[in-house]
Write a protein that holds these residues in place. Structure first.
Motif, short mmCIF file in Angstrom:
data_model
loop_
_atom_site.label_atom_id
_atom_site.label_comp_id
_atom_site.label_asym_id
_atom_site.label_seq_id
_atom_site.Cartn_x
_atom_site.Cartn_y
_atom_site.Cartn_z
N PRO A 1 0.82 -1.16 0.24
CA PRO A 1 0.02 -0.04 -0.03
C PRO A 1 0.87 1.44 0.11
CG PRO A 1 -0.08 -0.96 2.16
CD PRO A 1 0.69 -2.01 1.31
N GLU A 2 2.01 1.20 0.51
CA GLU A 2 2.81 2.49 0.52
C GLU A 2 3.09 2.97 -0.85
OE1 GLU A 2 5.53 -1.29 0.70
OE2 GLU A 2 3.73 -0.84 1.70
N ARG A 3 3.13 1.98 -1.77
CA ARG A 3 3.27 2.69 -3.45
C ARG A 3 2.27 3.74 -3.59
NH1 ARG A 3 1.69 -1.76 -7.07
NH2 ARG A 3 0.13 -2.39 -5.24
N PHE A 4 1.30 3.73 -2.87
CA PHE A 4 0.10 4.66 -3.16
C PHE A 4 0.13 5.70 -1.88
CE2 PHE A 4 -1.23 0.96 -5.31
CZ PHE A 4 -1.02 1.20 -6.50
N GLY A 5 1.19 5.71 -0.95
CA GLY A 5 1.04 6.60 0.18
C GLY A 5 0.01 6.15 1.19
N ILE A 6 -0.48 5.02 1.18
CA ILE A 6 -1.60 4.39 2.16
C ILE A 6 -1.13 3.85 3.25
CG2 ILE A 6 -3.49 2.76 2.22
CD1 ILE A 6 -4.09 3.33 -1.01
N SER A 7 -1.40 4.41 4.42
CA SER A 7 -0.97 3.46 5.59
C SER A 7 -2.17 2.46 6.17
CB SER A 7 -0.34 4.40 6.61
OG SER A 7 -1.39 5.18 7.16
N LEU A 8 -1.86 1.39 6.67
CA LEU A 8 -2.77 0.56 7.25
C LEU A 8 -3.22 1.06 8.79
CD1 LEU A 8 -1.57 -2.92 5.79
CD2 LEU A 8 -3.21 -1.05 4.90
#
Length: 399
Positions: free
Chosen positions: A249-256
């Motif tokens: 998800p970090e590819r899209f700047g998304i954090s869990l």
């Protein structure tokens, strides 16, 4: 005339005392408590922890005597297999045939909801632990229902306090717990004044093992939205976090943002150091005498620290102990009066039953997954304790 009465009275008193003495020593019949849990089925791990915590709690609170005011405690454990019909039947059996003073349960929200009308029918107190559905202290509530467990809204409010803006999407299980959690999550963001916007929701089957398609949809929904981009996971049992993290998800700047889970699940999160979330209890966070004892004893006996639902079982035991200390008769209406607004100590610190809906108000914890884990169970570090006063929990029972 009067001088004859005195010796006669004294003699009668002596005779009466002699006959009464053996009965005066008997403290009364056992105090019976029912503990209903889903010991077989999907929530078996939760049920086992609840029972362990409940028995440890009674042991601690009674100084090992397992009695209150000289009356022995008898705990009757029943397995509802997380089935609503069975939960209802077992609670009726506990109040009717077993004549318990008070009942505690259960693991599944579905079964707990089925049990609520039974408490009302028998006019007996039911302490709900660990089921979290908001409806239990909401529209399905009655005055005999108290809950030591947190509810979905408390989970959601805790999570919302960590988000100040940006974009949020949810992945949840497609049944009551998951849908309740997302609904609460959206309300909580509004209630805490967070400027975060919910951009997408995905619901997957409760027993799903492949998350590729829903995760791809979540990534697509989040990737161009304002930062920070957070993917909230509302899931009970084996958690999809690892599989989602593997999709980068970090590819899209998304954090869990996972909700806290039981230790065996969180143990699998080691590769995601720095990920933050919120949790009901983690053994190393609360600093108090009761929790110190629980951690030490549990580790000694079971070679592992206590878990979320162990602490919950202990909290329920504390509520039972305090309630029956105040009302030894176990009379339902007197117990209700004594328990409304009652504060009691738990491994998390003090809790209190709110008068309006009997939900236990309590702290929650903001955690970060540790980078340097010293041992098998050294998993989380505390970002901060979120006090109950910061969680604006709505009253929903229309009392």
């Amino acid at each position: 005339m009067h001088h004859l009465i005195k010796p006669l009275s004294a003699a009668l008193l002596v005779a009466f005392a002699a006959t009464a003495a053996p009965y005066a020593l008997a403290a009364g019949p056992d105090l019976k408590i029912a503990l209903i849990a889903g010991k077989t089925g999907a929530l078996e791990a939760y049920a086992k922890e609840t029972e362990t915590g409940f028995m440890l709690g009674l042991e601690y609170l009674t100084g090992g005597k397992m009695e209150i005011n000289g009356r022995k405690l008898k705990v009757i454990v029943k397995d509802d297999q997380s089935k609503p019909d069975l939960g209802r039947t077992l609670l009726a059996e506990a109040y009717g045939d077993d004549k318990v003073e008070i009942a505690v349960g259960t693991s599944s929200s579905g079964s707990a909801l089925a049990m609520l009308p039974v408490a009302k029918e028998y006019k007996k107190v039911l302490i709900v632990e660990p089921a979290v559905a908001d409806a239990i202290t909401g529209d399905k509530w009655n005055k005999y229902i108290f809950r030591t467990a947190r509810n979905s809204m408390q989970d959601a409010l805790a999570a919302a306090t960590t988000l100040k803006g940006g974009s949020v999407a949810f992945l949840a299980q497609d049944y009551a717990f998951g849908r309740d959690g997302v609904k609460a999550g959206k309300e909580a963001l509004a209630a805490t004044g967070s400027k975060a916007t919910v951009v997408h929701e995905e619901y997957a089957p409760a027993a799903a093992t492949d998350f590729t398609a829903p995760t791809q949809r979540l990534f697509d929904a989040l990737k161009d939205k304002p930062q920070p981009r957070v993917l909230g996971i509302v899931w009970a049992g084996p958690n999809p976090m690892n599989k989602i993290a593997d999709m980068k998800p970090e590819r899209f700047g998304i954090s869990l943002a996972p909700g806290g889970n039981i230790l065996p699940v969180m143990k699998t999160w080691k590769n995601y150091a720095g990920t933050e979330g919120t949790i009901y209890y983690y053994y190393a966070f609360p600093k108090n005498k009761m929790n110190d004892w629980l951690v030490a004893e549990h580790t000694k006996r079971f070679k592992a620290p206590p878990d979320m639902f162990t602490a919950g079982g202990f909290a329920a035991a504390s509520a039972v102990f305090n309630a029956l200390s105040k009302v030894p008769s176990g009379n339902g209406d007197q117990l209700v009066a004594a328990m409304e607004g009652m504060s009691f100590e738990t491994p998390k610190g003090p809790m209190s039953f709110r008068k309006e809906d009997h939900q236990a108000l309590q702290s929650m914890y903001h955690f970060r997954i540790k980078k340097d884990q010293k041992n098998e169970w050294d998993l989380l570090e505390l970002v901060r304790e979120i006090p109950a006063a910061e969680l604006p929990l709505p009253v929903r029972n229309k009392r």
